[in-house]
Scaffold this motif. Structure first.
Motif, short mmCIF file in Angstrom:
data_model
loop_
_atom_site.label_atom_id
_atom_site.label_comp_id
_atom_site.label_asym_id
_atom_site.label_seq_id
_atom_site.Cartn_x
_atom_site.Cartn_y
_atom_site.Cartn_z
N LEU A 119 0.84 -1.20 0.00
CA LEU A 119 0.00 0.00 0.00
C LEU A 119 0.88 1.25 0.00
O LEU A 119 0.47 2.30 -0.47
N SER A 120 2.09 1.13 0.53
CA SER A 120 3.06 2.24 0.48
C SER A 120 4.43 1.64 0.20
O SER A 120 5.23 1.47 1.11
N PRO A 121 4.71 1.31 -1.07
CA PRO A 121 5.92 0.55 -1.39
C PRO A 121 7.23 1.27 -1.10
O PRO A 121 8.25 0.64 -0.97
N THR A 122 7.21 2.57 -1.00
CA THR A 122 8.46 3.28 -0.74
C THR A 122 8.60 3.69 0.72
O THR A 122 9.50 4.44 1.07
N SER A 123 7.70 3.21 1.57
CA SER A 123 7.82 3.54 2.98
C SER A 123 9.06 2.86 3.56
O SER A 123 9.59 1.91 3.02
N GLU A 124 9.49 3.36 4.70
CA GLU A 124 10.76 2.90 5.26
C GLU A 124 10.57 1.61 6.05
O GLU A 124 10.50 1.60 7.27
N HIS A 125 10.52 0.50 5.35
CA HIS A 125 10.51 -0.80 6.00
C HIS A 125 11.95 -1.22 6.27
O HIS A 125 12.84 -0.98 5.46
N GLU A 126 12.18 -1.85 7.39
CA GLU A 126 13.46 -2.49 7.61
C GLU A 126 13.65 -3.56 6.55
O GLU A 126 12.73 -4.32 6.26
N SER A 127 14.86 -3.63 5.99
CA SER A 127 15.08 -4.58 4.90
C SER A 127 14.84 -6.02 5.34
O SER A 127 14.32 -6.83 4.58
N GLY A 128 15.21 -6.33 6.58
CA GLY A 128 14.99 -7.69 7.08
C GLY A 128 13.52 -8.04 7.14
O GLY A 128 13.10 -9.12 6.71
N MET A 129 12.71 -7.10 7.68
CA MET A 129 11.27 -7.35 7.75
C MET A 129 10.66 -7.42 6.37
O MET A 129 9.78 -8.24 6.08
N GLN A 130 11.13 -6.55 5.48
CA GLN A 130 10.63 -6.53 4.10
C GLN A 130 10.85 -7.88 3.43
O GLN A 130 9.96 -8.42 2.76
N LYS A 131 12.03 -8.42 3.62
CA LYS A 131 12.34 -9.72 3.03
C LYS A 131 11.47 -10.82 3.62
O LYS A 131 10.96 -11.69 2.90
N MET A 132 11.30 -10.81 4.93
CA MET A 132 10.54 -11.89 5.58
C MET A 132 9.07 -11.86 5.19
O MET A 132 8.47 -12.91 4.93
N VAL A 133 8.48 -10.67 5.14
CA VAL A 133 7.07 -10.57 4.76
C VAL A 133 6.89 -10.98 3.31
O VAL A 133 5.96 -11.74 2.96
N THR A 134 7.78 -10.50 2.43
CA THR A 134 7.71 -10.88 1.02
C THR A 134 7.90 -12.38 0.85
O THR A 134 7.22 -13.03 0.06
N LEU A 135 8.83 -12.94 1.62
CA LEU A 135 9.08 -14.38 1.57
C LEU A 135 7.84 -15.15 2.00
O LEU A 135 7.51 -16.20 1.41
N PHE A 136 7.12 -14.63 2.98
CA PHE A 136 5.94 -15.34 3.48
C PHE A 136 4.86 -15.45 2.42
O PHE A 136 4.34 -16.54 2.17
N TYR A 137 4.52 -14.32 1.76
CA TYR A 137 3.41 -14.42 0.81
C TYR A 137 3.83 -14.92 -0.56
O TYR A 137 3.01 -15.41 -1.33
N SER A 138 5.13 -14.82 -0.89
CA SER A 138 5.57 -15.28 -2.22
C SER A 138 6.01 -16.74 -2.23
O SER A 138 5.93 -17.39 -3.27
N VAL A 139 6.47 -17.25 -1.09
CA VAL A 139 6.92 -18.63 -1.01
C VAL A 139 6.08 -19.43 -0.01
O VAL A 139 5.70 -20.57 -0.28
N GLY A 140 5.79 -18.81 1.14
CA GLY A 140 5.07 -19.53 2.19
C GLY A 140 3.64 -19.87 1.83
O GLY A 140 3.20 -21.02 1.98
N THR A 141 2.88 -18.87 1.34
CA THR A 141 1.46 -19.14 1.06
C THR A 141 1.25 -20.15 -0.08
O THR A 141 0.36 -21.00 0.05
N PRO A 142 2.03 -20.12 -1.17
CA PRO A 142 1.85 -21.18 -2.17
C PRO A 142 2.15 -22.57 -1.63
O PRO A 142 1.60 -23.56 -2.12
N LEU A 143 3.03 -22.65 -0.62
CA LEU A 143 3.34 -23.93 0.00
C LEU A 143 2.21 -24.39 0.93
O LEU A 143 1.84 -25.56 0.95
#
Length: 311
Positions: A264-288
């Motif tokens: 919803l706000s792609p350029t907001s200041e997310h911590e890179s670690g959190m950004q990776k983990m959340v992206t990993l969850f919906y891009s890899v975790g949910t299809p699994l």
């Protein structure tokens, strides 16, 4: 695409560096093995659902045809990121070409957009089946089902090409390092020579519409379903309806809960670690996880999978 150096000269860069998950060489090999297993399990789980629907005549209904198409989508969704991630684990340079980066960008977001629309039409199907059971066979025909499936794919792949093309034409300055495991709008926009507030606003509007229009359709469908279920005189009927809808609601919650945090706000200041983990969850975790959710909570699918797997 140009990148400006500190001496105000410009040079053409051939690609970006995806940092992925920085760690020792042994750690990279361990991650390679882990994600290889997760990828194979995802392909097997979703592939099994497709085969079960294909070969079990009892599952040749709109609900399961949509589910099979959704599983097919999930296979391609996870494939848009994981193979490159696996190659990145084994690479010393971790470079992705400019064209490869933006192709991944396009396919990842197009497939994600298609998933949003699929979740909405699956909710609409459950609404028709539960709230209008007598009219369901005449409304949700094979032709309408096919049209809805095609519409999801077309809308999904036409939603983001304009902003992605615009971003690809921007100038990128200084570092070409993306602290992520895929080409994502936030890190890419952060590398541009000058901020592009119009582009950021346009991206936020498109992302918001993509997320909220299907989401409100899903919530509206399930509000009507819930009202109809609570009015049902049979306790067995209520349990069956909740069981049928529960798996879909679980998938919707997992996918939307994580995606809304990020885009919803792609350029907001997310911590890179959190950004990776959340992206990993919906891009890899949910299809699994999705095949497990659908098979565990659906008796017909569980029986079809057991028959297909010879259990």
């Amino acid at each position: 695409m140009k990148v400006s150096s500190t001496t105000n000269t410009s040079s053409t860069i051939s690609g970006f560096i995806l940092l992925g998950f920085p760690c020792s060489r042994e750690g990279q090999l361990l991650l390679f093995g882990l994600f290889s297993v997760l990828y194979l399990l995802t392909l097997m789980g979703n592939g099994s659902i497709i085969c079960a629907v294909r070969w079990d005549q009892r599952l040749h209904t709109p609900m399961y045809i949509l589910l099979a198409n959704f599983s097919f989508l999930e296979i391609w969704y996870v494939t848009s990121t994981v193979p490159n991630m696996l190659a990145n684990f084994l690479s010393d340079t971790k470079v992705i070409s400019f064209s490869g980066c933006f192709l991944q960008f396009y396919f990842f977001f197009s497939l994600g957009s298609t998933e949003c629309f699929f979740l909405a039409i699956m909710a609409f199907d459950r609404y028709l089946a539960i709230c209008r059971p007598l009219h369901y066979p005449t409304i949700m025909t094979g032709r309408l089902c096919a049209r809805l499936v095609v519409s999801c794919w077309v809308l999904g792949f036409l939603w983001f090409p304009v902003p992605i093309i615009v971003i690809s034409q921007m100038s990128f300055c200084g570092s070409r390092i993306i602290d992520h495991f895929l080409c994502d709008p936030g890190p890419l926009l952060a590398l541009t020579c000058a901020r592009a507030p119009v582009m950021e606003f346009f991206w936020m509007i498109l992302s918001s519409l993509l997320l909220f229009i299907p989401f409100f359709c899903i919530m509206g469908s399930y509000t009507l379903v819930l009202r109809a279920v609570l009015r049902a005189p049979s306790a067995a009927g209520r349990r069956k309806a909740f069981s049928t809808c529960g798996s879909h609601l679980a998938v919707v919650s997992l996918f939307y809960g994580s995606v809304m945090v990020m885009y919803l706000s792609p350029t907001s200041e997310h911590e890179s670690g959190m950004q990776k983990m959340v992206t990993l969850f919906y891009s890899v975790g949910t299809p699994l996880i999705n095949p497990v959710i659908y098979s565990l909570r659906n008796k017909d699918m569980k029986c079809a999978l057991q028959k297909f797997l010879g259990i």
